[in-house]
Design a protein around this motif. Structure first.
Motif, PDB file in Angstrom:
ATOM      1  N   SER A 138     -21.098  12.840 -31.277  1.00  0.00           N
ATOM      2  CA  SER A 138     -20.895  12.097 -30.033  1.00  0.00           C
ATOM      3  C   SER A 138     -20.456  13.049 -28.925  1.00  0.00           C
ATOM      4  O   SER A 138     -20.970  12.999 -27.797  1.00  0.00           O
ATOM      5  CB  SER A 138     -19.829  11.012 -30.253  1.00  0.00           C
ATOM      6  N   TYR A 139     -19.540  13.931 -29.260  1.00  0.00           N
ATOM      7  CA  TYR A 139     -19.057  14.935 -28.304  1.00  0.00           C
ATOM      8  C   TYR A 139     -20.174  15.885 -27.879  1.00  0.00           C
ATOM      9  O   TYR A 139     -20.325  16.200 -26.690  1.00  0.00           O
ATOM     10  CB  TYR A 139     -17.897  15.695 -28.947  1.00  0.00           C
ATOM     11  N   ARG A 140     -20.987  16.318 -28.836  1.00  0.00           N
ATOM     12  CA  ARG A 140     -22.066  17.259 -28.516  1.00  0.00           C
ATOM     13  C   ARG A 140     -23.119  16.617 -27.613  1.00  0.00           C
ATOM     14  O   ARG A 140     -23.606  17.252 -26.659  1.00  0.00           O
ATOM     15  CB  ARG A 140     -22.718  17.754 -29.806  1.00  0.00           C
ATOM     16  N   LEU A 141     -23.481  15.367 -27.898  1.00  0.00           N
ATOM     17  CA  LEU A 141     -24.490  14.691 -27.090  1.00  0.00           C
ATOM     18  C   LEU A 141     -23.983  14.418 -25.676  1.00  0.00           C
ATOM     19  O   LEU A 141     -24.710  14.606 -24.694  1.00  0.00           O
ATOM     20  CB  LEU A 141     -24.920  13.387 -27.765  1.00  0.00           C
ATOM     21  N   ILE A 142     -22.737  13.982 -25.575  1.00  0.00           N
ATOM     22  CA  ILE A 142     -22.163  13.745 -24.243  1.00  0.00           C
ATOM     23  C   ILE A 142     -22.003  15.071 -23.505  1.00  0.00           C
ATOM     24  O   ILE A 142     -22.256  15.162 -22.296  1.00  0.00           O
ATOM     25  CB  ILE A 142     -20.811  13.005 -24.361  1.00  0.00           C
ATOM     26  N   GLY A 143     -21.619  16.118 -24.247  1.00  0.00           N
ATOM     27  CA  GLY A 143     -21.522  17.445 -23.635  1.00  0.00           C
ATOM     28  C   GLY A 143     -22.856  17.964 -23.158  1.00  0.00           C
ATOM     29  O   GLY A 143     -22.933  18.721 -22.176  1.00  0.00           O
ATOM     30  N   LEU A 144     -23.953  17.550 -23.817  1.00  0.00           N
ATOM     31  CA  LEU A 144     -25.294  17.931 -23.384  1.00  0.00           C
ATOM     32  C   LEU A 144     -25.754  17.092 -22.204  1.00  0.00           C
ATOM     33  O   LEU A 144     -26.375  17.605 -21.262  1.00  0.00           O
ATOM     34  CB  LEU A 144     -26.278  17.768 -24.546  1.00  0.00           C
TER      35      LEU A 144
END
Length: 302
Positions: A207-213
């Protein structure tokens, strides 16, 4: 032109029925984990709907001679395709059927709204409006759709995190460990808890990686939109409803990333912010279309 219109009509119907089949088979497969038939059906229909939707966009591109992002209907098609692609890439990393079961109903509802909820005129391929006859069309709108898709999927994982955590806490309350519990039962309960914790950690990380992307895409989309607005309307920012809600969306996800990077938050706290972002981004993308007209008139429902 007649042949292209016929192909477009066929692909529209094919995509809709494939999405229905993919959604139903995915949910059945969720409850019957060892069913190879439903697992294969879910994968084939999922890939088929993605391929059909991409073909539909290409047909509209060929027919209209412009990148198909000129109105709300075409943006819905594009967003649905990106969501399906991102979901399947996420599945390869997460190795869970849960994200598919949440994303497919969302895409199905979005696609249904685009085909049956919008005025028929929006589905007709016409020439671009003067304000859209710019090289910024592909740059700005495609980047915004990419940001929406990745942020929606990331915030959907935040929502999934809260759902799993809620049911896990309910399960733990209903099966407390006691001195009379046998060793085998105790080991099974501990193993289940470890699996749940491991799944929650993976979901939280992705979730963090996708939002960070998605956040840099959103930032770039807002900046390119401001430059295009200055070129088309003579002002970088006009506090149009679409612009205002894009700023609110940016602030929500900026808070999410700030709490993770600076405050060191994770888990339930950041998942709650991500879930709020899931609501806000849908208000930004679709909700403001019901409020009234603005400078983004090509995207409004009349």
């Amino acid at each position: 032109m007649i042949e292209l219109n016929t192909i477009q009509s066929f692909l529209m119907d094919a995509t809709f029925f494939l999405l229905i089949a993919a959604t139903i088979s995915s949910w059945i497969n969720l409850f019957f984990l060892n069913s190879n038939l439903w697992s294969l059906t879910a994968k084939i229909t999922n890939l088929g709907s993605t391929f059909s939707l991409i073909l539909l966009l290409l047909v509209r591109w060929e027919s209209g001679k412009y990148f198909p992002l000129s109105n709300l209907y075409e943006s819905i098609l594009f967003l649905s395709a990106i969501l399906l692609i991102a979901q399947q890439l996420a599945e390869l990393k997460l190795s869970t059927r849960l994200i598919r079961c949440l994303n497919l109903p969302l895409v199905l509802c979005l696609y249904w709204f685009g085909n049956f909820g919008l005025p028929p005129e929006m589905k007709v391929i016409t020439g671009l409006a003067p304000s859209l006859q710019s090289n910024w069309l592909m740059m700005h709108v495609s980047v915004m759709m990419l940001s929406y898709a990745t942020l929606i999927l990331g915030s959907l994982l935040s929502l999934l995190f809260l759902i799993i955590q809620f049911f896990s806490s309910k399960q733990n309350q209903s099966t407390p460990l006691s001195l009379s519990t046998s060793g085998i039962q105790e080991n099974n309960i501990i193993e289940t808890k470890n699996i749940q914790l491991s799944l929650l950690e993976v979901i939280d990380i992705w979730s963090y990686r996708l939002i960070g992307l998605g956040f840099p895409f959103l930032t770039l989309g807002i900046i390119s939109g401001a430059v295009w607005a200055n070129e088309a309307w003579g002002a970088y920012w006009s506090w149009d409803p679409k612009e205002s809600w894009a700023l609110i969306t940016w602030l929500i996800f900026a808070i999410y990333l700030h709490t993770r990077l600076i405050k060191g938050w994770s888990g339930q706290k950041t998942a709650a912010i991500g879930s709020l972002g899931f609501v806000i981004i849908w208000v930004c993308y679709l909700g403001v279309n019901f409020l009234g007209k603005g400078l983004h008139s090509y995207g409004w429902i009349s």
